[in-house]
Design an enzyme around this catalytic site. Structure first.
Site, PDB file in Angstrom:
ATOM      1  CE  LYS A  18      -1.638   3.353   1.802  1.00 13.21           C
ATOM      2  NZ  LYS A  18      -1.354   4.630   1.879  1.00 13.21           N
ATOM      3  CD  GLU A  76      13.092   0.974   9.239  1.00 13.28           C
ATOM      4  OE1 GLU A  76      13.409   1.693   9.465  1.00 13.28           O
ATOM      5  OE2 GLU A  76      13.880  -0.130   8.973  1.00 13.28           O
ATOM      6  CB  CYS A 119      13.041   8.490   8.011  1.00 15.84           C
ATOM      7  SG  CYS A 119      13.541   7.425   6.967  1.00 15.84           S
ATOM      8  CD  GLU A 154      10.284  12.986  11.096  1.00 17.60           C
ATOM      9  OE1 GLU A 154       8.735  12.308  11.732  1.00 17.60           O
ATOM     10  OE2 GLU A 154      11.366  12.306  10.606  1.00 17.60           O
TER      11      GLU A 154
HETATM   12  P1  NAD Z   1       2.109   8.497   8.148  1.00 15.58           P
HETATM   13  O1  NAD Z   1       2.341   7.805   8.606  1.00 15.58           O
HETATM   14  O2  NAD Z   1       1.091   9.118   6.898  1.00 15.58           O
HETATM   15  O3  NAD Z   1       1.929   6.902   6.392  1.00 15.58           O
HETATM   16  C1  NAD Z   1       3.020   6.371   5.924  1.00 15.58           C
HETATM   17  C2  NAD Z   1       1.937   5.269   5.424  1.00 15.58           C
HETATM   18  O4  NAD Z   1       0.793   4.467   6.468  1.00 15.58           O
HETATM   19  C3  NAD Z   1       0.994   6.408   4.157  1.00 15.58           C
HETATM   20  O5  NAD Z   1       1.209   5.107   3.555  1.00 15.58           O
HETATM   21  C4  NAD Z   1      -0.472   5.853   4.418  1.00 15.58           C
HETATM   22  O6  NAD Z   1      -1.399   5.613   4.224  1.00 15.58           O
HETATM   23  C5  NAD Z   1      -0.255   4.503   5.487  1.00 15.58           C
HETATM   24  N1  NAD Z   1      -1.373   5.139   7.160  1.00 15.58           N
HETATM   25  C6  NAD Z   1      -2.246   5.797   7.385  1.00 15.58           C
HETATM   26  N2  NAD Z   1      -2.205   5.809   8.038  1.00 15.58           N
HETATM   27  C7  NAD Z   1      -2.902   4.100   8.457  1.00 15.58           C
HETATM   28  C8  NAD Z   1      -2.759   3.667   9.484  1.00 15.58           C
HETATM   29  N3  NAD Z   1      -3.837   3.290  10.725  1.00 15.58           N
HETATM   30  N4  NAD Z   1      -2.947   1.832   9.151  1.00 15.58           N
HETATM   31  C9  NAD Z   1      -2.422   1.847   7.591  1.00 15.58           C
HETATM   32  N5  NAD Z   1      -1.900   2.573   7.167  1.00 15.58           N
HETATM   33  C10 NAD Z   1      -1.740   4.270   7.362  1.00 15.58           C
HETATM   34  O7  NAD Z   1       4.117   9.237   7.589  1.00 15.58           O
HETATM   35  P2  NAD Z   1       3.722   9.957   6.384  1.00 15.58           P
HETATM   36  O8  NAD Z   1       3.440  11.648   6.496  1.00 15.58           O
HETATM   37  O9  NAD Z   1       3.432   9.754   5.267  1.00 15.58           O
HETATM   38  O10 NAD Z   1       5.745   9.984   6.147  1.00 15.58           O
HETATM   39  C11 NAD Z   1       6.984  10.769   6.967  1.00 15.58           C
HETATM   40  C12 NAD Z   1       6.865   9.361   8.361  1.00 15.58           C
HETATM   41  O11 NAD Z   1       7.286   7.967   7.616  1.00 15.58           O
HETATM   42  C13 NAD Z   1       8.137  10.901   9.048  1.00 15.58           C
HETATM   43  O12 NAD Z   1       8.262  10.137   9.878  1.00 15.58           O
HETATM   44  C14 NAD Z   1       9.003   9.856   8.567  1.00 15.58           C
HETATM   45  O13 NAD Z   1      10.062  10.039   9.570  1.00 15.58           O
HETATM   46  C15 NAD Z   1       8.612   7.943   8.397  1.00 15.58           C
HETATM   47  N6  NAD Z   1       9.687   7.694   7.529  1.00 15.58           N
HETATM   48  C16 NAD Z   1      10.513   6.787   8.274  1.00 15.58           C
HETATM   49  C17 NAD Z   1      11.515   5.986   7.550  1.00 15.58           C
HETATM   50  C18 NAD Z   1      12.352   5.497   8.270  1.00 15.58           C
HETATM   51  O14 NAD Z   1      12.749   4.217   7.686  1.00 15.58           O
HETATM   52  N7  NAD Z   1      12.831   5.224   9.324  1.00 15.58           N
HETATM   53  C19 NAD Z   1      11.622   6.485   6.082  1.00 15.58           C
HETATM   54  C20 NAD Z   1      11.122   7.015   5.194  1.00 15.58           C
HETATM   55  C21 NAD Z   1       9.785   8.173   6.345  1.00 15.58           C
END
Ligand code: NAD
Length: 492
Positions: free
Chosen positions: A186, A261, A295, A396
């Protein structure tokens, strides 16, 4: 009209607007489509399927069915050959993938090309791993033979964020397939396209239908039903800490394992004895690459007082010298913020800092692409000498905003590095090997980089501690996440 707009239109017009389930394009069962925006122009560039629990159910059923078919019978070496072909096909499709990534995410073409190279490399690496994940034998004495088998864990779910859409998807899909699992992916609703293109490429590489499925849509409508589906045995989630907690709770209902992650607030420590030119290059890259939407961005500069003034002068010059613009624009090396909502979030952190009297040494404003007057951009921003408990140090921001913490000596540098709830990565610049080892020992992080921020590759384990996550991706360790160990003991 910008001269890249014809290329952009040609790529956008050929993007899929359906899910990829069981080896074929499928319309969303709701019949609804959503729009994906080009952040560099702040306008929609394509449509995609709005997935729901019904689409997820179809995709998981296809993945479950595929587990026991051709894929189960394939030898690990055959799985490896398919992954290797996938790596080659990713390389052959590099320009289309990179351009689609620029249009969905807002990053620069050079950054997107790098992501595509990394994605191909992930498939190449795990192609080699497919036939090398071995079991063990256990010494029970002469009356027993005891050994373990590493079996694929089953259907795996992959939830992907918008900052590195293709490479994040590849780094978890490739080891899952190497282990013999099937997958439902997804992608983020802001950046759905490259995961769909990847799924098609995998089938072209010889992956049996149903082994890798992609359902697009929002986190609530499509992500939540996927991570709570009872047939999913492992969830790899990359995203925010808040969502990660909900994902872990949902997976717990089915006793499914998770790799999370999550976010970061990573320190980049520059000691007085460092090669300052080298440190400068790396501090700039660590926070301004991908417009800081990383991230593992080095979003805090922890610097010794004796070099602070000189370093800041040079750093500010570098930040102001970056060329802001659309990712496909000529000479651009600083791309867009992914969405209007995210731009508001980044800007509000900086406005908050200004209202608390924090010194804005560079940037600090939302801007547009100077070439077109459009897009969601935020200037490369440096906030100097910030108090450790300030929100811009503790939270963050996920944008091009560097918070500077001034320290006196080694102990205070370590204390500053460890002063947040996150522990994803940390960087250090010094010529003193003994200081490097000492700080690497005492700073809590999943990855510690000395004299090169972001050093390492697909070979190196990657993940976070505390609020930055649980489990490790990359490296051979990642294959183990997608396996269940069966111990077989025979009395002879
Ligand atoms: P987010 O958590 O809002 O969304 C990430 C993904 O989760 C999207 O595909 C979203 O549609 C999905 N999602 C949202 N709610 C969900 C739920 N209840 N159940 C299942 N899936 C759901 O994050 P974002 O704002 O898109 O991304 C930014 C964040 O990601 C930052 O905090 C960043 O640090 C983190 N990130 C971490 C890494 C790592 O490797 N540690 C890498 C990239 C990004």
């Amino acid at each position: 009209m910008a001269d890249w707009s014809t290329t952009a239109a040609a790529v956008s017009n050929q993007l899929p607007s359906m899910h990829f389930i069981d080896g074929e394009w499928r319309r969303p069962l709701s019949g609804n489509l959503m729009e994906t925006f080009d952040p560099g122009r702040a306008e929609p560039h394509a449509q995609f399927a709005a997935g729901t629990a019904e689409d997820i159910a179809e995709a998981v059923a296809a993945a479950k069915q595929a587990e026991s078919g051709e894929w189960r019978k394939a030898t690990p070496a055959e799985r490896g050959r398919i992954l290797m072909r996938a790596a080659e096909l990713i390389r052959q499709n590099a320009e289309r993938l990179a351009t689609a990534e620029v249009l969905d995410s807002g990053k620069t073409l050079a950054e997107a090309r790098g992501d595509v190279r990394g994605s191909a490399r992930a498939f190449e690496y795990y192609a080699g791993a497919a036939d090398k994940h071995e079991g063990k034998a256990y010494p029970l004495g002469p009356d027993y033979t005891s050994y373990s088998i590493e079996e694929p864990i089953g259907v795996t779910a992959h939830i992907v964020p918008w900052n590195y859409p293709l490479s994040t998807a590849c780094r978890s899909i490739a080891p899952a397939l190497a282990a013999g699992c099937t997958a439902v992916v997804k992608p983020a609703e802001q950046t759905p396209m490259t995961a769909l293109l990847l799924a098609e490429i995998l089938v072209q590489a010889g992956l049996p239908k149903g082994v890798c499925n992609v359902v697009t849509g929002t986190g609530i409508a499509a992500g939540a039903p996927l991570v709570s589906h009872p047939d999913v045995r492992h969830v790899t989630f990359t995203g925010s800490t808040v969502t990660g907690i909900n994902v872990m709770k949902a997976a717990a209902q089915n006793i499914a394992s998770v790799t999370l992650e999550l976010g970061g607030k990573s320190p980049n420590i520059v000691l007085a004895d460092a090669d300052l030119e080298l440190a400068l290059d790396n501090v700039v890259g660590a926070i301004f690459e991908n417009a800081g939407q990383i991230c593992s961005a080095g979003s805090r500069l922890v610097i010794e007082r004796s070099i602070h003034a000189e370093f800041m002068e040079r750093l500010v010059k570098r930040a102001r010298g970056l060329t802001i613009g659309h990712g496909l624009g000529e000479g651009v090396n600083f791309g867009a913020i992914n969405s209007a909502e995210h731009l508001v979030k980044v800007a509000s952190y900086v406005e908050g800092a200004k209202s608390r009297g924090v010194n804005v040494a560079a940037g600090g404003n939302a801007v547009v692409d100077p070439a077109t007057g459009k897009g969601w951009f935020f200037e490369p921003t440096i906030l100097d000498d910030v108090k450790w408990d300030d929100p811009v140090v503790q939270e963050e921001i996920f944008g091009p905003v560097l918070a500077v913490q001034i320290v006196d000596g080694l102990e205070e540098a370590i204390e500053a590095a460890n002063c947040t709830d996150y522990a994803l990565v940390a960087g250090l610049f010094t010529k003193d090997l003994s200081k490097a080892h000492r700080i690497a020992r005492d700073v809590d992080a999943g990855q510690f980089f000395v004299n090169e921020y972001f050093a390492g590759g697909i070979e190196t384990p990657f993940g976070g501690n505390r609020r930055s996550g649980i489990g490790r991706e990359k490296g051979l360790l990642a294959v183990a996440s997608y396996c269940k160990t069966k111990a077989v003991t025979i009395r002879i």
